[in-house]
Enzyme design. Sequence first.
Site, PDB file in Angstrom:
ATOM      1  N   ASP A 114       1.771   6.521   5.461  1.00 56.66           N
ATOM      2  CA  ASP A 114       0.763   5.566   4.997  1.00 56.66           C
ATOM      3  C   ASP A 114       1.205   4.854   3.714  1.00 56.66           C
ATOM      4  OD1 ASP A 114      -1.611   4.346   5.675  1.00 56.66           O
ATOM      5  OD2 ASP A 114      -2.858   5.727   4.503  1.00 56.66           O
ATOM      6  N   GLU A 165      -9.286   3.676   2.223  1.00 57.80           N
ATOM      7  CA  GLU A 165      -8.783   3.770   0.855  1.00 57.80           C
ATOM      8  C   GLU A 165      -7.696   2.748   0.537  1.00 57.80           C
ATOM      9  OE1 GLU A 165      -7.537   5.369   3.319  1.00 57.80           O
ATOM     10  OE2 GLU A 165      -5.399   5.083   2.945  1.00 57.80           O
ATOM     11  N   ASP A 178     -12.036   7.156   3.624  1.00 56.78           N
ATOM     12  CA  ASP A 178     -10.845   6.934   4.445  1.00 56.78           C
ATOM     13  C   ASP A 178     -10.448   5.457   4.490  1.00 56.78           C
ATOM     14  OD1 ASP A 178      -8.713   7.578   6.032  1.00 56.78           O
ATOM     15  OD2 ASP A 178      -9.885   7.890   7.859  1.00 56.78           O
ATOM     16  N   LYS A 235     -10.060  13.062   8.006  1.00 54.61           N
ATOM     17  CA  LYS A 235      -9.565  12.730   9.344  1.00 54.61           C
ATOM     18  C   LYS A 235      -9.488  13.991  10.203  1.00 54.61           C
ATOM     19  CE  LYS A 235      -6.493   8.879   8.004  1.00 54.61           C
ATOM     20  NZ  LYS A 235      -7.166   7.836   8.790  1.00 54.61           N
ATOM     21  N   LYS A 239       0.856  -1.186   0.000  1.00 55.03           N
ATOM     22  CA  LYS A 239       0.000   0.000   0.000  1.00 55.03           C
ATOM     23  C   LYS A 239       0.894   1.237   0.000  1.00 55.03           C
ATOM     24  CE  LYS A 239      -3.082   2.691   3.070  1.00 55.03           C
ATOM     25  NZ  LYS A 239      -3.948   2.715   4.268  1.00 55.03           N
ATOM     26  N   ASP A 287      -2.540  10.336   3.521  1.00 53.39           N
ATOM     27  CA  ASP A 287      -3.937   9.935   3.705  1.00 53.39           C
ATOM     28  C   ASP A 287      -4.663  10.963   4.570  1.00 53.39           C
ATOM     29  OD1 ASP A 287      -6.354   8.684   4.013  1.00 53.39           O
ATOM     30  OD2 ASP A 287      -5.593   7.050   5.291  1.00 53.39           O
ATOM     31  N   ARG A 326      -7.469  -0.417   1.120  1.00 50.62           N
ATOM     32  CA  ARG A 326      -8.009  -1.657   0.549  1.00 50.62           C
ATOM     33  C   ARG A 326      -8.420  -1.475  -0.906  1.00 50.62           C
ATOM     34  NH1 ARG A 326     -12.510  -1.826   5.184  1.00 50.62           N
ATOM     35  NH2 ARG A 326     -10.745  -0.837   6.257  1.00 50.62           N
TER      36      ARG A 326
HETATM   37  N1  BES Z   1      -4.108   4.664   6.945  1.00 50.32           N
HETATM   38  C1  BES Z   1      -5.243   4.418   7.753  1.00 50.32           C
HETATM   39  C2  BES Z   1      -4.947   3.448   8.911  1.00 50.32           C
HETATM   40  C3  BES Z   1      -3.979   3.932   9.941  1.00 50.32           C
HETATM   41  C4  BES Z   1      -4.429   4.573  11.068  1.00 50.32           C
HETATM   42  C5  BES Z   1      -2.637   3.706   9.808  1.00 50.32           C
HETATM   43  C6  BES Z   1      -3.537   5.001  12.043  1.00 50.32           C
HETATM   44  C7  BES Z   1      -1.742   4.128  10.768  1.00 50.32           C
HETATM   45  C8  BES Z   1      -2.188   4.776  11.884  1.00 50.32           C
HETATM   46  C9  BES Z   1      -6.366   3.839   6.908  1.00 50.32           C
HETATM   47  O1  BES Z   1      -6.416   4.282   5.607  1.00 50.32           O
HETATM   48  C10 BES Z   1      -7.637   4.234   7.563  1.00 50.32           C
HETATM   49  O2  BES Z   1      -7.929   5.394   7.582  1.00 50.32           O
HETATM   50  N2  BES Z   1      -8.373   3.260   8.079  1.00 50.32           N
HETATM   51  C11 BES Z   1      -9.598   3.518   8.738  1.00 50.32           C
HETATM   52  C12 BES Z   1     -10.614   2.505   8.224  1.00 50.32           C
HETATM   53  C13 BES Z   1     -12.005   2.805   8.641  1.00 50.32           C
HETATM   54  C14 BES Z   1     -12.518   4.027   7.905  1.00 50.32           C
HETATM   55  C15 BES Z   1     -12.867   1.617   8.315  1.00 50.32           C
HETATM   56  C16 BES Z   1      -9.376   3.362  10.239  1.00 50.32           C
HETATM   57  O3  BES Z   1      -8.603   2.502  10.642  1.00 50.32           O
HETATM   58  O4  BES Z   1      -9.955   4.134  10.985  1.00 50.32           O
HETATM   59 ZN    ZN Z   2      -4.657   4.895   4.801  1.00 51.72          ZN
HETATM   60 MN    MN Z   3      -7.504   6.078   5.414  1.00 52.53          MN
END
Ligand code: BES
Ligand code: ZN
Ligand code: MN
Length: 499
Positions: free
Chosen positions: A287, A348, A346, A276, A264, A269, A350
């Site tokens: 990210d 994204e 968010d 966020k 990824k 992000d 996946r």
């Molecule tokens: N890049 C983030 C996950 C992340 C969070 C990595 C904190 C490192 C530190 C990912 O893209 C994300 O935002 N995931 C969301 C998914 C949710 C919207 C289902 C999350 O984990 O909140």
């Molecule tokens: Zn992300």
């Molecule tokens: Mn995200």
Amino acid sequence: MKIAFVEPGRPRSGTIVVGVLEDRKLTPTAAALDKETGGALKRAIAASRFTGRKDDMLGVLAPPHLAVGRVLLVGLGKAVSLDEAAMQTLGGAIVGQLNSVGESEAAVALDRLDGMKPKPADAAANLAFGARLRAYRFDKYRTKEKPEQKPTLRSLAVMTRDAAAARRAFAPLEEVAKGVFFTRDLVSEPANIIYPETLAAAARQLTRVGVQVEVLDERQMKRLGMGALLGVGQGSAKPPRLVVMQWKGGAKGRAAQPVAFIGKGVTFDTGGISIKPADGMWDMKWDMGGAGVVIGLMRALAGRKAKVNAVGVIGLVENMPSGMAQRPGDIVTSMSGQTIEVLNTDAEGRLVLADALWYCQDRFKPKFMVDLATLTGAIIIALGSEHAGLFSNNDELASRLAAAGAAVGEKLWRLPLADAYDRMMDSDAADIKNISGGRDASSITAAQFLQRFVNNVPWAHLDIAGTTWSKKDAATVPKGATAFGVRLLDRLVAEHYER
Ligand code: BES
Ligand code: ZN
Ligand code: MN
């Protein structure tokens, strides 16, 4: 920091580092030095809490009758516990200690100890590897730092009876370290410097070590039907890229089936329209950690001329909100033909991986695929930064990964996949949705999403959101970008997939 392997002797300046076993048992060199100093070492030990346990350290300043400025006693614990990983930890800890006291040069005396597992040359090489890994520092933007604020250690000599063999054993490890450092550099860079085009350009540098690199642009991805990846990138002024790296060190012809690593690479992000909160958003420069690891891994494999055919595929996008950005509720069509309802922009990573995984299996028919992604905040809630999450449709691959991780100190913890979780991703409007809609098991449902794009190829997903960046120094990993995954996957390949 310069590292050298030299025959045993008495250095005339700096620090000499010697081991002490559990219960204050001096190693041969420590005992010799104690004699030469009229018992100064034993007296220093008696006057301290130092017992020779692992992680114990004691510096003895200006030892009588020696030319060096300091003797550093390091606890070894039990000799039988000294495996390669322990030697790396020791090397890293020594560097950390010497820098904290302002030393500039040191020599480590490595004795052959009864019961110690690695051969002396391997022990020396691994100590040097750990030292090298710890000495990394990303300081290119600290323009006002004074010399005395910088790490002081400039040279480390490892004294061993077979210096030539140690040098040979160190050569491939040094290539792995270069891969680790390449990853750490890329992950440390801010998102105004590293974005899809510049990250692709960094990957292209691997052609110098013999990796074939292709960079697909937006037009090419459109033609391939990568609507999931492109939807994430469409809100950004920075165009997306897909990079394909190939290292061909293995068999040719029918046996040439490669192993594949997918990363990824979200270079920043923001969350997109599902934006966020401001606090901590700066962390989202890393990210792209999964992509960074794939690049560093390819660097390591090529550098040490691994006898394997390996493919690296990284999907590079910036996730931004704008008038062009995709909206919650949008439906995109992935390269696999499956339609995806994007309920949260968010989620994204996946979406990016869906197309990268499908493309990889479709083009390369790999033996297996391992993807790495800073995919979910939930994996940090579950495992903290001790373990990365491991998900797999294949028990053999999963257990090999877990074992490789344990061996190098990049630990994995397996979580389940199951139909019941898979069903949570069914959409009313499309084939699949990108969030389940609740918080339950959200690292698992993210993995279930990915599994719909692997086409039954043996596959594992490593959720490295908790391990990509570290807030504190560890023996071989200074705080900051860790490159978690490079050593692990290099080990996986070395153990099982080289001819
Ligand atoms: N890049 C983030 C996950 C992340 C969070 C990595 C904190 C490192 C530190 C990912 O893209 C994300 O935002 N995931 C969301 C998914 C949710 C919207 C289902 C999350 O984990 O909140
Ligand atoms: Zn992300
Ligand atoms: Mn995200």
